[in-house]
Design a protein around this motif. Structure first.
Motif, mmCIF file in Angstrom:
data_model
loop_
_atom_site.group_PDB
_atom_site.id
_atom_site.type_symbol
_atom_site.label_atom_id
_atom_site.label_comp_id
_atom_site.label_asym_id
_atom_site.label_seq_id
_atom_site.Cartn_x
_atom_site.Cartn_y
_atom_site.Cartn_z
ATOM 1 N N ILE A 103 0.817 -1.126 0.034
ATOM 2 C CA ILE A 103 0.161 0.191 0.111
ATOM 3 C C ILE A 103 0.814 1.280 -0.094
ATOM 4 N N ALA A 104 1.937 1.345 0.863
ATOM 5 C CA ALA A 104 2.722 2.306 0.991
ATOM 6 C C ALA A 104 3.501 2.768 -0.345
ATOM 7 N N GLY A 105 3.923 1.419 -1.067
ATOM 8 C CA GLY A 105 4.632 1.594 -2.268
ATOM 9 C C GLY A 105 3.817 2.101 -3.525
ATOM 10 N N ILE A 106 2.318 1.651 -3.430
ATOM 11 C CA ILE A 106 1.541 2.022 -4.507
ATOM 12 C C ILE A 106 1.415 3.626 -4.373
ATOM 13 N N ASP A 107 1.255 4.143 -2.864
ATOM 14 C CA ASP A 107 1.217 5.622 -2.760
ATOM 15 C C ASP A 107 2.162 6.280 -3.118
ATOM 16 N N PHE A 108 3.311 5.893 -2.664
ATOM 17 C CA PHE A 108 4.354 6.651 -3.122
ATOM 18 C C PHE A 108 4.615 6.852 -4.726
ATOM 19 N N PHE A 109 4.558 5.781 -5.256
ATOM 20 C CA PHE A 109 4.961 5.836 -6.754
ATOM 21 C C PHE A 109 3.713 6.591 -7.460
ATOM 22 N N TYR A 110 2.713 6.702 -6.930
ATOM 23 C CA TYR A 110 1.344 7.134 -7.681
ATOM 24 C C TYR A 110 1.724 8.779 -7.434
ATOM 25 N N ILE A 111 2.082 9.125 -6.208
ATOM 26 C CA ILE A 111 2.525 10.773 -5.987
ATOM 27 C C ILE A 111 3.698 11.205 -6.603
ATOM 28 N N ILE A 112 4.853 10.167 -6.783
ATOM 29 C CA ILE A 112 5.800 10.479 -7.626
ATOM 30 C C ILE A 112 5.734 10.894 -9.122
ATOM 31 N N ASN A 113 4.697 9.971 -9.612
ATOM 32 C CA ASN A 113 4.260 10.155 -10.904
ATOM 33 C C ASN A 113 3.571 11.198 -11.203
ATOM 34 N N GLU A 115 -8.733 21.293 -10.791
ATOM 35 C CA GLU A 115 -7.882 20.206 -10.892
ATOM 36 C C GLU A 115 -8.535 18.994 -11.661
ATOM 37 N N SER A 116 -7.737 18.317 -12.179
ATOM 38 C CA SER A 116 -8.296 16.994 -13.045
ATOM 39 C C SER A 116 -8.989 16.066 -11.942
ATOM 40 N N ASP A 117 -10.107 15.532 -12.353
ATOM 41 C CA ASP A 117 -10.347 14.402 -11.532
ATOM 42 C C ASP A 117 -9.651 12.987 -11.102
ATOM 43 N N GLU A 118 -8.556 13.067 -12.127
ATOM 44 C CA GLU A 118 -7.717 11.944 -12.004
ATOM 45 C C GLU A 118 -6.877 12.143 -10.658
ATOM 46 N N LYS A 119 -6.655 13.552 -10.382
ATOM 47 C CA LYS A 119 -5.701 13.728 -9.121
ATOM 48 C C LYS A 119 -6.386 13.207 -7.777
ATOM 49 N N SER A 120 -7.573 13.280 -7.788
ATOM 50 C CA SER A 120 -8.371 12.883 -6.791
ATOM 51 C C SER A 120 -8.428 11.280 -6.631
ATOM 52 N N GLY A 121 -7.908 10.399 -7.518
ATOM 53 C CA GLY A 121 -8.069 9.222 -7.484
ATOM 54 C C GLY A 121 -7.519 8.386 -6.475
ATOM 55 N N LEU A 122 -6.332 9.102 -5.746
ATOM 56 C CA LEU A 122 -5.597 8.442 -4.732
ATOM 57 C C LEU A 122 -6.503 7.978 -3.746
ATOM 58 N N LEU A 123 -7.570 8.786 -3.239
ATOM 59 C CA LEU A 123 -8.278 8.469 -2.049
ATOM 60 C C LEU A 123 -9.322 7.159 -2.300
ATOM 61 N N PRO A 124 -9.994 6.943 -3.462
ATOM 62 C CA PRO A 124 -10.725 5.945 -3.639
ATOM 63 C C PRO A 124 -9.504 4.485 -3.721
ATOM 64 N N MET A 125 -8.515 4.957 -4.057
ATOM 65 C CA MET A 125 -7.553 3.619 -4.315
ATOM 66 C C MET A 125 -7.216 3.311 -3.247
ATOM 67 N N ASN A 126 -6.748 4.354 -2.034
ATOM 68 C CA ASN A 126 -6.525 3.888 -0.977
ATOM 69 C C ASN A 126 -7.603 3.113 0.074
ATOM 70 N N ILE A 127 -8.868 3.447 -0.240
ATOM 71 C CA ILE A 127 -10.102 2.922 0.465
ATOM 72 C C ILE A 127 -9.877 1.396 -0.289
ATOM 73 N N GLY A 128 -9.763 1.301 -1.415
ATOM 74 C CA GLY A 128 -9.913 -0.160 -1.731
ATOM 75 C C GLY A 128 -8.711 -0.845 -1.131
ATOM 76 N N LEU A 129 -7.412 -0.367 -1.020
ATOM 77 C CA LEU A 129 -6.402 -0.937 -0.573
ATOM 78 C C LEU A 129 -6.711 -1.464 0.835
ATOM 79 N N VAL A 130 -7.253 -0.404 1.632
ATOM 80 C CA VAL A 130 -7.451 -0.518 3.002
ATOM 81 C C VAL A 130 -8.589 -1.796 3.234
ATOM 82 N N VAL A 131 -9.686 -1.751 2.135
ATOM 83 C CA VAL A 131 -10.682 -2.929 2.501
ATOM 84 C C VAL A 131 -9.880 -4.070 2.097
ATOM 85 N N MET A 132 -9.037 -4.157 0.958
ATOM 86 C CA MET A 132 -8.348 -5.463 1.103
ATOM 87 C C MET A 132 -7.558 -5.778 2.019
#
Length: 422
Positions: free
Chosen positions: A19-29, A113-130
């Motif tokens: 989870i931490a790695g996915i967030d890090f690479f997402y933010i960097i990119n 801001e583009s809606d794609e920038k707000s994709g981090l939250l739902p992605m993290n919600i999915g990862l936390v649920v998993m």
């Protein structure tokens, strides 16, 4: 259990790292990407400049004409730009904006801001649920599978050590509940069998000691008679005849005691419980034939099952299966491996089931003894066994009000079960 805890901890740690790695690479990119609003602004500027060129064929354009061109633009086609207006530094704007010069006029481009920038939250919600689902699943496996299995491991060790007194705690487990119940029943049966065996051995030992003691009396009398005769103490023929008669009577007593010991040694030493009920012949034969058809095919032995009329029998289903299995194993062990067959016949109110094998090497004079306990025939040389298989069959059939007999027909050995029809 400790290994499972370590494995569970490792899985949870790996998921946290993931989870931490996915967030890090997402933010960097995302930080390296050009703002999406800049793309839309550049497209609009290009459009306005081209329109000015087509109208005046020059790069200069009046402010009013520029505003008219702006009003013609359909902003719904642009994802990020929400408003375009002449730039006034004194005007307060609550939206994010950039200022660009277009044909000599400063324009303010307000954007979101583009809606794609707000994709981090739902992605993290999915990862936390998993992550939570993994934790719940591991905990469920620990409680419902690993913990009962650990108890079973300890239980089998205790049974192997002979500790049969401690009851097995029942578990309402969909995986092992029935198994644990069955193991506890097995423990109780083993404990009961152990107690009966100890009691039997105690009685047998007591009886043997008693008989051994009783034999001493006539042996002592015989010893006295023979000693007296050897020393010439009986000087008349009458006394000698009395001594001979005394020796004969005492030898008869010893023979009686020996017969008792022999009888005691051959008493039924196995407690075989039988619950007689009603069972169809096909219920037993289907299970036995399915198993041995596969087993004999591996041994390259031909297996024949004759056609039969299904009927209701008075028997114990499990014990009848056991008897047939013993006959089949006997045929496999002592036959020549060419053919084994099961055939059927009827006699009055009985059903006769015959198991036959080729390659009989048993002698005729062994037939009368093969159902005795520990008896091994002339064909058992270099073949392992304890002489109990056919003895058990005999005892089971007696308890089911049936019988069993054997015969030799040419090179075939036949054993027939006599079963009562219900």
């Amino acid at each position: 259990m400790s290994k499972f805890k370590k494995a569970s901890g490792l899985i949870i740690l790996l998921e946290i790292i993931l989870i931490a790695g996915i967030d890090f690479f997402y933010i960097i990119n995302r930080s390296d990407e050009k703002g999406y609003h800049k793309v839309d602004v550049e497209r609009i500027i290009y459009l306005l400049e081209n329109e000015a060129k087509s109208q005046n064929d020059s790069e200069s354009q009046s402010k009013s004409d520029l505003i008219n061109s702006i009003n013609k633009i359909d902003l719904s086609q642009y994802e990020t730009v929400i408003s375009i207006s002449p730039f006034d530094p004194d005007e307060i704007c609550n939206n994010e904006y950039v200022v660009e010069e277009v044909n000599g006029t400063l324009l303010r481009f307000e954007y979101k801001e583009s809606d794609e920038k707000s994709g981090l939250l739902p992605m993290n919600i999915g990862l936390v649920v998993m992550f939570l689902a993994t934790v719940i699943l591991l905990n469920y496996i620990r409680i419902k599978v690993v913990a009962p299995f650990t108890k079973m491991s300890d239980m089998t060790v205790e049974l192997a050590k002979g500790n049969l007194s401690t009851p097995i705690k029942e578990e309402k487990s969909r995986f092992f509940g029935k198994f644990l119940w069955g193991m506890d029943m097995l423990r109780e049966n083993l404990e009961d069998s152990k107690a009966k065996e100890l009691e039997y051995q105690k009685e047998k030992k007591t009886m043997l000691l008693s008989l051994s003691h009783d034999i001493k009396t006539p042996l002592s009398a015989i010893q006295l008679y023979t000693k007296a005769m050897s020393e010439g103490l009986y000087d008349t023929e009458e006394k000698k005849q009395e001594a001979y008669a005394g020796i004969l009577n005492n030898t008869k007593q010893i023979k009686t005691y020996c017969d008792e010991i022999y009888k005691l040694s051959r008493e039924d030493f196995m407690e075989l419980s039988v619950n007689v009920g009603e069972v169809y012949l096909s219920q037993v034969l289907d299970k036995v034939s399915d198993y041995y058809r596969d087993k004999l095919s591996v041994l390259h032995t031909e297996f024949k099952l004759s056609e039969y009329d299904d009927c209701l029998l008075s028997a114990d289903k499990d014990r009848l299966e056991e008897a047939l299995q013993n006959l089949m194993e006997n045929a496999i062990k002592y036959g020549d491996g060419k053919e084994i067959s099961i055939s059927f016949s009827d006699e009055e109110d009985c059903k006769l089931v015959t198991v036959s094998n080729t390659g009989c090497s048993l002698e005729e004079n062994d037939i009368s003894n093969i159902f005795d306990s520990f008896y091994r025939g002339s064909n058992t040389k270099n073949i392992g066994g304890n002489g109990l298989g056919l003895y058990i069959v005999k005892q089971l059939m007696k308890k089911m009000d049936g019988d069993v007999f054997a015969e030799i027909s040419k090179d075939r050995f036949n054993i027939t079960l006599v079963l009562r029809k219900a």
